[in-house]
Design a protein around this motif. Structure first.
Motif, PDB file in Angstrom:
ATOM      1  N   UNK A   1       0.779  -1.109  -0.123  1.00 59.92           N
ATOM      2  CA  UNK A   1      -0.169   0.135  -0.013  1.00 59.92           C
ATOM      3  C   UNK A   1       0.986   1.199  -0.067  1.00 59.92           C
ATOM      4  N   UNK A   2       1.920   1.143   0.944  1.00 61.04           N
ATOM      5  CA  UNK A   2       2.793   2.240   0.827  1.00 61.04           C
ATOM      6  C   UNK A   2       4.175   1.556   0.762  1.00 61.04           C
ATOM      7  N   UNK A   3       4.641   1.376  -0.371  1.00 60.14           N
ATOM      8  CA  UNK A   3       5.750   0.481  -0.856  1.00 60.14           C
ATOM      9  C   UNK A   3       7.228   1.112  -0.506  1.00 60.14           C
ATOM     10  N   UNK A   4       7.161   2.584  -1.046  1.00 61.04           N
ATOM     11  CA  UNK A   4       8.605   3.218  -1.081  1.00 61.04           C
ATOM     12  C   UNK A   4       8.276   4.832  -0.880  1.00 61.04           C
ATOM     13  N   UNK A   5       9.397   5.498  -0.865  1.00 58.70           N
ATOM     14  CA  UNK A   5       9.497   6.873  -1.112  1.00 58.70           C
ATOM     15  C   UNK A   5      10.590   7.428  -1.705  1.00 58.70           C
ATOM     16  N   UNK A   6      10.614   8.410  -2.543  1.00 57.37           N
ATOM     17  CA  UNK A   6      11.931   9.098  -3.012  1.00 57.37           C
ATOM     18  C   UNK A   6      11.800  10.354  -2.730  1.00 57.37           C
ATOM     19  N   UNK A   7      12.970  10.609  -2.114  1.00 59.82           N
ATOM     20  CA  UNK A   7      13.289  12.003  -1.430  1.00 59.82           C
ATOM     21  C   UNK A   7      14.111  12.742  -2.327  1.00 59.82           C
TER      22      UNK A   7
ATOM     23  N   UNK B   1       9.949   0.970   2.043  1.00 55.86           N
ATOM     24  CA  UNK B   1       8.986   0.714   3.237  1.00 55.86           C
ATOM     25  C   UNK B   1       8.227  -0.478   3.340  1.00 55.86           C
ATOM     26  N   UNK B   2       8.576  -1.350   2.309  1.00 52.07           N
ATOM     27  CA  UNK B   2       7.712  -2.480   2.148  1.00 52.07           C
ATOM     28  C   UNK B   2       8.157  -3.623   3.148  1.00 52.07           C
TER      29      UNK B   2
END
Length: 178
Positions: A23-29, A40-41
């Motif tokens: 559902x919330x797999x990753x983030x790119x910053x 985040x998976x």
């Protein structure tokens, strides 16, 4: 610093409709002209052939990222939401992969902490971690105790309790090693 969330949830900035993607797999910053990818998976991601799970690493803007090791990250959609970073030399890119970014305490940045190493977990996540840890300790412990209590009077119950204790101890070891 700007962050884009990626996942299956409609609340994410980039929605990927694939059952393998969390559902919330990753983030790119984008920070100081550099992209950072944070997985985040529970099933991980692959960045240029390196499998990561719940970890933050610096990446090139053309890195091959596979979410859940199957679905390619749509860089074109990332570029629509985040401006392009400064161009890195080949030497800079090599050093980023060999020396991932560290926070002020010298540890790697993992999901659940910001660049200063401060935890951003909610109280319910911290509470769940405590209770899960307690449960994974108590199940094998109680299984072994019940085995020794029941082994003379109730051999079938003792065998079951011992089996549960051994299996849960084995699961804890495997989880610890992963």
């Amino acid at each position: 610093m700007r962050t884009v969330s990626i996942g299956r949830s409609s609340e994410c900035d980039i929605v990927i409709s694939d059952s393998n993607v969390s559902r919330k797999h990753a983030e790119i910053t984008l920070s100081n002209g550099q992209y950072y990818f944070t997985d985040l998976s529970s099933n991980g991601s692959t960045v240029d052939g390196i499998t990561i799970r719940n970890k933050r690493i610096a990446v090139r803007s053309n890195a091959r990222i596979l979410l859940a090791n199957k679905v390619s990250l749509p860089w074109s959609r990332v570029f629509q939401l985040l401006p392009a970073p400064r161009q890195l030399s080949d030497e800079d890119e090599t050093s980023l992969y060999n020396n991932p970014p560290a926070n002020n305490s010298g540890r790697n940045n993992y999901a659940g902490s910001d660049s200063a190493g401060n935890s951003n977990n909610t109280a319910s996540e911290d509470s769940l971690g405590f209770w899960w840890g307690l449960l994974s300790f108590l199940i094998p412990f109680v299984g072994f105790i019940m085995y020794f209590i029941w082994k003379d009077e109730y051999p079938n119950k003792a065998a079951t309790a011992g089996f549960i204790g051994l299996i849960s101890f084995g699961i804890n070891l495997v989880t610890l090693l992963l």
